[in-house]
Write a protein that holds these residues in place. Structure first.
Motif, PDB file in Angstrom:
ATOM      1  N   UNK A 179       0.866  -1.181   0.000  1.00  0.00           N
ATOM      2  CA  UNK A 179       0.000   0.000   0.000  1.00  0.00           C
ATOM      3  C   UNK A 179       0.900   1.228   0.000  1.00  0.00           C
ATOM      4  N   UNK A 180       0.729   2.088  -0.984  1.00  0.00           N
ATOM      5  CA  UNK A 180       1.614   3.247  -1.107  1.00  0.00           C
ATOM      6  C   UNK A 180       0.841   4.403  -1.713  1.00  0.00           C
ATOM      7  N   UNK A 181       0.418   5.365  -0.891  1.00  0.00           N
ATOM      8  CA  UNK A 181      -0.380   6.487  -1.406  1.00  0.00           C
ATOM      9  C   UNK A 181       0.315   7.279  -2.508  1.00  0.00           C
ATOM     10  N   UNK A 182       1.639   7.289  -2.508  1.00  0.00           N
ATOM     11  CA  UNK A 182       2.370   8.110  -3.479  1.00  0.00           C
ATOM     12  C   UNK A 182       2.203   7.632  -4.916  1.00  0.00           C
ATOM     13  N   UNK A 183       1.782   6.368  -5.095  1.00  0.00           N
ATOM     14  CA  UNK A 183       1.651   5.855  -6.460  1.00  0.00           C
ATOM     15  C   UNK A 183       0.198   5.812  -6.922  1.00  0.00           C
TER      16      UNK A 183
END
Length: 465
Positions: A179-183
């Motif tokens: 899970x990675x909000x930046x992508x």
């Protein structure tokens, strides 16, 4: 050639994220990557084009016959080291529930591509193995070459999922993404935000992050061993002839929904494609013979489009010459009288068509369509048929007199047993506009007919000058 299809268990599992991560990572390794998107999608293709540096192409077994899909695939793949096809919806989702017609599975078989299956593991534990096993058993003849898990909470979570899959499934696990909000790519009413909406710096940073995540968490070496089995030598490309006409194409943040193959076919028919921006330019490019305005998000830029009075005047003046103008969806709205936004404001546009439009709360007339021409128009003679698709969050309102408009299309919707008349044209028939996004390759004469209309109009203009 390295090649595979990225499929999902359903929509929304992260196919686009995985596809962009692999494109970015392979490019970091110095590879030339050619992307494709299954189905009628303009948003994912925009992001793929940005990530790869090559125009992404659509593959579609409902709109195009098998030979046309193979030809698109082979032609676009020339010069590439790897091809990545992003599927649509779930792997086996297609035209109906009884077959895989129109599905990602059909595309994988047609192009002899191994399948990499993406699963959303965010709320899963051991049960994820049952999902993988079900996909393995559903069609044992389909080559599911690997599994990638998306939205994994942690390294510990991944190892739990890995143990479950290895205990019951034969398909190799090719890694995971956290899970990675930046992508994440923000969404709106028609899907993902377009690639054009973010700054170059933002897009570059996101692609760099995706590439780093892929190098860290995915087995790129194993993925690079997956091979496309189709023989490319059977499909020879034909160089475009010298251009006979110049077609202005609206391309900017407001208008970006185009099938790249439409441009190829126009070039093959003798057209030079000349981009211009209704948002930013104050005049049309010189010496144009026709205009092509595609769909997009004019509603998001309505004020700026309306305030660009010089461009609106240039569009009206161009129409007055009798030269052809073809518009789809958002392009049609731009040619209309006005658009009522969701906040209640009504924004004025070009006024070439006596139509007003209003944004709606839901998709209107969504799905594949077959079109028959009821009379001669810019795209061909009466009786011509072709295919396309419809998806829009707006509709025509009835408060403007439409008696001066002709309707050139009889539209049959694939998801509903209904027909309607559409394809709005002006009295002199040099303007044709519709909500339908047409794939020109569904009828090989469409592009040539439009180019011929441009040549005829230019000749008539010279005679009367």
């Amino acid at each position: 050639m390295t090649g595979f299809l990225i499929a999902g268990t359903s929509s929304g599992v992260g196919k686009t994220t995985v596809t962009l991560a692999l494109i970015a990572a392979f490019r970091k390794r110095g590879l030339i990557v050619q992307p494709f998107k299954g189905g009628p999608d303009f948003l994912d293709t925009g992001h793929q084009t940005l990530a790869s540096g090559r125009p992404s192409r659509n593959l579609d077994t409902w709109m195009l016959d098998h030979e046309s899909n193979r030809a698109v695939f082979a032609s676009a793949s020339q010069g590439a080291d790897a091809v990545i096809v992003e599927g649509m919806m779930g792997l086996f989702d297609g035209k109906d529930g009884a077959s895989d017609a129109g599905s990602s599975a059909e595309i994988a078989r047609l192009l002899q591509l191994p399948v990499v299956l993406v699963l959303d593991a965010g709320k899963s534990a051991r049960s994820i193995a049952a999902v993988v096993l079900g996909f393995e058993l559903f069609d044992p003849q389909l080559n599911i070459a690997g599994v990638i898990l998306n939205r994994v909470a942690s390294d510990r979570h991944f190892h739990m999922l890995k143990a479950a899959i290895h205990s019951r499934c034969a398909t190799p696990l090719l890694g995971w993404l956290p899970r990675e909000p930046a992508i994440a790519i923000a969404e709106r009413h028609l899907g993902l935000q377009t690639a054009e909406e973010q700054s170059a710096a933002h897009n570059a940073q996101r692609l760099d992050t995706l590439a780093q995540l892929a190098e860290t968490h995915l087995d790129l070496d194993a993925l690079l061993t997956l091979q496309c089995g189709m023989q490319f030598e059977a499909f020879a490309s034909t160089p475009a002839p010298a251009a006979q006409v110049r077609i202005g194409v609206a391309r900017d943040e407001a208008f970006s929904f185009y099938y790249e193959d439409n441009f190829d076919l126009l070039r093959q028919a003798g057209a030079e494609i000349v981009p211009f921006s209704p948002l930013h330019d104050r005049a049309l490019p010189p010496n144009l013979d026709a205009l092509y305005l595609g769909g997009g998000y004019p509603e998001l830029h309505a004020d700026s489009l309306s305030d660009n009075h010089l461009m609106l005047m240039a569009i009206r003046a161009f129409a007055a010459t009798g030269k052809p103008i073809y518009a789809e969806c958002g392009g049609m709205i731009y040619l209309g009288e006005s658009l009522r936004l969701k906040d209640g404001r009504s924004i004025s546009f070009a006024g070439l068509l006596p139509l007003t439009f209003a944004m709606t709360q839901r998709l209107v007339r969504f799905g594949y369509v077959t079109v028959e021409l009821l009379h001669d128009c810019l795209l061909g003679p009466a009786g011509t048929t072709f295919r396309g698709h419809s998806f829009h969050h707006s509709d025509v309102t009835s408060d403007v007199d439409r008696s001066t408009l002709s309707k050139a299309y009889r539209i049959s919707y694939s998801l509903a047993s209904k027909q309607e008349l559409e394809g709005f044209g002006t009295a002199d028939r040099n303007v044709l506009a519709s909500y339908i996004h047409i794939h020109f390759r569904t009828n090989g004469n469409i592009a040539a007919n439009f180019v011929e209309a441009a040549i005829t109009a230019r000749t008539n203009t010279m005679v009367t000058a």
